[in-house]
Design a protein around this motif. Structure first.
Motif, PDB file in Angstrom:
ATOM      1  N   LEU A 147       2.172   5.234  -2.401  1.00  0.00           N
ATOM      2  CA  LEU A 147       1.630   3.892  -2.182  1.00  0.00           C
ATOM      3  C   LEU A 147       1.846   3.437  -0.744  1.00  0.00           C
ATOM      4  CD1 LEU A 147       0.279   1.341  -3.203  1.00  0.00           C
ATOM      5  CD2 LEU A 147       2.549   0.515  -3.866  1.00  0.00           C
ATOM      6  N   ASN A 148       3.024   3.719  -0.184  1.00  0.00           N
ATOM      7  CA  ASN A 148       3.275   3.365   1.224  1.00  0.00           C
ATOM      8  C   ASN A 148       2.247   4.022   2.133  1.00  0.00           C
ATOM      9  OD1 ASN A 148       5.479   1.819   0.485  1.00  0.00           O
ATOM     10  ND2 ASN A 148       6.949   3.452   0.873  1.00  0.00           N
ATOM     11  N   TRP A 149       1.939   5.291   1.861  1.00  0.00           N
ATOM     12  CA  TRP A 149       0.924   5.986   2.653  1.00  0.00           C
ATOM     13  C   TRP A 149      -0.434   5.334   2.476  1.00  0.00           C
ATOM     14  CZ3 TRP A 149      -2.833   8.856  -0.196  1.00  0.00           C
ATOM     15  CH2 TRP A 149      -3.830   9.421   0.603  1.00  0.00           C
ATOM     16  N   ALA A 150      -0.823   5.058   1.228  1.00  0.00           N
ATOM     17  CA  ALA A 150      -2.129   4.455   0.959  1.00  0.00           C
ATOM     18  C   ALA A 150      -2.259   3.105   1.649  1.00  0.00           C
ATOM     19  CB  ALA A 150      -2.345   4.310  -0.544  1.00  0.00           C
ATOM     20  N   MET A 163      -5.439   3.819  -2.798  1.00  0.00           N
ATOM     21  CA  MET A 163      -4.644   2.903  -3.615  1.00  0.00           C
ATOM     22  C   MET A 163      -5.035   2.989  -5.085  1.00  0.00           C
ATOM     23  SD  MET A 163      -3.973  -0.291  -1.115  1.00  0.00           S
ATOM     24  CE  MET A 163      -2.667  -0.892  -2.150  1.00  0.00           C
ATOM     25  N   ARG A 164      -6.306   3.091  -5.346  1.00  0.00           N
ATOM     26  CA  ARG A 164      -6.748   3.200  -6.741  1.00  0.00           C
ATOM     27  C   ARG A 164      -6.236   4.477  -7.381  1.00  0.00           C
ATOM     28  NH1 ARG A 164     -12.937   0.922  -6.352  1.00  0.00           N
ATOM     29  NH2 ARG A 164     -12.323  -1.265  -6.191  1.00  0.00           N
ATOM     30  N   SER A 165      -6.295   5.572  -6.639  1.00  0.00           N
ATOM     31  CA  SER A 165      -5.829   6.839  -7.214  1.00  0.00           C
ATOM     32  C   SER A 165      -4.325   6.817  -7.460  1.00  0.00           C
ATOM     33  CB  SER A 165      -6.232   8.022  -6.335  1.00  0.00           C
ATOM     34  OG  SER A 165      -5.589   7.978  -5.090  1.00  0.00           O
ATOM     35  N   ALA A 180       5.037  -3.874 -11.461  1.00  0.00           N
ATOM     36  CA  ALA A 180       5.929  -4.610 -10.559  1.00  0.00           C
ATOM     37  C   ALA A 180       5.533  -4.369  -9.100  1.00  0.00           C
ATOM     38  CB  ALA A 180       7.377  -4.200 -10.798  1.00  0.00           C
ATOM     39  N   SER A 181       5.174  -3.138  -8.772  1.00  0.00           N
ATOM     40  CA  SER A 181       4.747  -2.814  -7.418  1.00  0.00           C
ATOM     41  C   SER A 181       3.447  -3.530  -7.070  1.00  0.00           C
ATOM     42  CB  SER A 181       4.555  -1.309  -7.290  1.00  0.00           C
ATOM     43  OG  SER A 181       3.887  -0.989  -6.110  1.00  0.00           O
ATOM     44  N   LEU A 182       2.544  -3.556  -7.997  1.00  0.00           N
ATOM     45  CA  LEU A 182       1.257  -4.214  -7.787  1.00  0.00           C
ATOM     46  C   LEU A 182       1.442  -5.698  -7.479  1.00  0.00           C
ATOM     47  CD1 LEU A 182      -1.797  -3.647  -7.872  1.00  0.00           C
ATOM     48  CD2 LEU A 182      -1.749  -4.233 -10.291  1.00  0.00           C
ATOM     49  N   GLU A 183       2.382  -6.303  -8.133  1.00  0.00           N
ATOM     50  CA  GLU A 183       2.640  -7.729  -7.914  1.00  0.00           C
ATOM     51  C   GLU A 183       3.224  -8.011  -6.539  1.00  0.00           C
ATOM     52  OE1 GLU A 183       5.029  -8.625 -11.346  1.00  0.00           O
ATOM     53  OE2 GLU A 183       3.274  -8.668 -12.673  1.00  0.00           O
ATOM     54  N   ARG A 184       3.830  -7.014  -5.895  1.00  0.00           N
ATOM     55  CA  ARG A 184       4.406  -7.193  -4.549  1.00  0.00           C
ATOM     56  C   ARG A 184       3.379  -7.021  -3.433  1.00  0.00           C
ATOM     57  NH1 ARG A 184       8.672  -4.091  -6.972  1.00  0.00           N
ATOM     58  NH2 ARG A 184       7.878  -2.230  -5.972  1.00  0.00           N
ATOM     59  N   LEU A 185       2.197  -6.504  -3.742  1.00  0.00           N
ATOM     60  CA  LEU A 185       1.172  -6.289  -2.719  1.00  0.00           C
ATOM     61  C   LEU A 185       0.543  -7.604  -2.279  1.00  0.00           C
ATOM     62  CD1 LEU A 185      -0.783  -3.220  -4.171  1.00  0.00           C
ATOM     63  CD2 LEU A 185       0.920  -3.212  -2.335  1.00  0.00           C
ATOM     64  N   ASN A 186      -0.018  -7.597  -1.074  1.00  0.00           N
ATOM     65  CA  ASN A 186      -0.767  -8.778  -0.663  1.00  0.00           C
ATOM     66  C   ASN A 186      -2.065  -8.827  -1.479  1.00  0.00           C
ATOM     67  OD1 ASN A 186      -3.016  -7.466   0.728  1.00  0.00           O
ATOM     68  ND2 ASN A 186      -1.576  -7.026   2.399  1.00  0.00           N
ATOM     69  N   SER A 187      -2.710  -9.970  -1.480  1.00  0.00           N
ATOM     70  CA  SER A 187      -3.850 -10.189  -2.379  1.00  0.00           C
ATOM     71  C   SER A 187      -5.010  -9.217  -2.107  1.00  0.00           C
ATOM     72  CB  SER A 187      -4.344 -11.632  -2.304  1.00  0.00           C
ATOM     73  OG  SER A 187      -4.760 -11.926  -0.989  1.00  0.00           O
ATOM     74  N   ILE A 188      -5.256  -8.867  -0.860  1.00  0.00           N
ATOM     75  CA  ILE A 188      -6.352  -7.946  -0.529  1.00  0.00           C
ATOM     76  C   ILE A 188      -6.059  -6.567  -1.086  1.00  0.00           C
ATOM     77  CG2 ILE A 188      -7.571  -6.797   1.354  1.00  0.00           C
ATOM     78  CD1 ILE A 188      -7.124  -9.372   3.004  1.00  0.00           C
ATOM     79  N   GLN A 189      -4.832  -6.077  -0.857  1.00  0.00           N
ATOM     80  CA  GLN A 189      -4.481  -4.755  -1.364  1.00  0.00           C
ATOM     81  C   GLN A 189      -4.433  -4.745  -2.889  1.00  0.00           C
ATOM     82  OE1 GLN A 189      -0.838  -4.068   0.818  1.00  0.00           O
ATOM     83  NE2 GLN A 189      -1.910  -2.811   2.333  1.00  0.00           N
ATOM     84  N   ARG A 190      -3.988  -5.829  -3.489  1.00  0.00           N
ATOM     85  CA  ARG A 190      -3.949  -5.902  -4.951  1.00  0.00           C
ATOM     86  C   ARG A 190      -5.359  -5.794  -5.518  1.00  0.00           C
ATOM     87  NH1 ARG A 190      -2.067 -11.002  -5.955  1.00  0.00           N
ATOM     88  NH2 ARG A 190      -0.216 -10.376  -4.841  1.00  0.00           N
TER      89      ARG A 190
END
Length: 193
Positions: A147-150, A163-165, A180-190
């Motif tokens: 995820l960090n790479w994506a 990110m989707r993959s 939990a990780s998804l909730e920490r992303l900014n809105s665009i990345q989420r």
């Protein structure tokens, strides 16, 4: 027809000797399958030794499909060296397709080399597919670093595909930690994920 089976069985006990024997049989015209089976077994017990063997044998292999099969094995044993030698081993025409197949395999052993080599793929469709495939392979082993790479990719379709993959695999394997990780992303990345 028994050479691959014999090589595979022998390679359980002594993969180096079995691979050398299979190389002799290949040079006598008995096909490359036994050589591949021996090298596969050798990689499991001694990746560095198998990589050195493959590097030694490759320059003598003339058939393009055989060379690609051996390079594919080399990538699983020693990704950065194999990817670095790809220009010498695979003809320019079709190299991007080979690279696209190899990088998801290389990410298991050496994620940095695999993601760095994506720049060698210029075709945007093939590049996006490769990035998604890397995301799938990497996230099955190490979803947080995948995820960090994506997330580090430039915003756009490639970042979205990666990110989707990652989340596709991560949520299937570890739903709560992916959520939990998804909730920490900014809105665009989420939204992309």
């Amino acid at each position: 027809k028994w050479l691959p089976t014999l090589t595979r069985e022998w390679a359980i006990q002594d993969p180096a000797a079995a691979s050398r024997w299979a190389e002799q049989q290949w040079r006598r015209g008995h096909g490359i399958v036994a050589l591949v089976r021996g090298a596969e077994s050798w990689i499991r017990t001694d990746a560095a030794g198998a990589a050195a063997f493959l590097k030694e044998v490759l320059p003598t292999v003339r058939q393009p499909s055989d060379r690609q099969e051996l390079v594919q094995l080399w990538v699983t044993a020693e990704p950065s060296a194999a990817l670095g030698a790809l220009n010498e081993v695979v003809p320019a025409q079709g190299r991007e397709a080979v690279l696209s197949r190899l990088l998801p395999m290389a990410v298991a052993a050496d994620p940095a080399s695999a993601v760095a080599a994506v720049s060698g793929i210029r075709d945007p469709v093939l590049r996006a597919k490769t990035i998604a495939d890397i995301g799938v392979q990497w996230s099955s082993r190490d979803p947080e670093n995948a995820l960090n790479w994506a997330a580090s990719l430039p915003p756009g379709s490639e970042q979205t595909a990666a990110m989707r993959s990652v989340y596709q695999v991560w949520s299937g394997n570890q739903f709560n930690s992916a959520k939990a990780s998804l909730e920490r992303l900014n809105s665009i990345q989420r939204d992309q994920a």
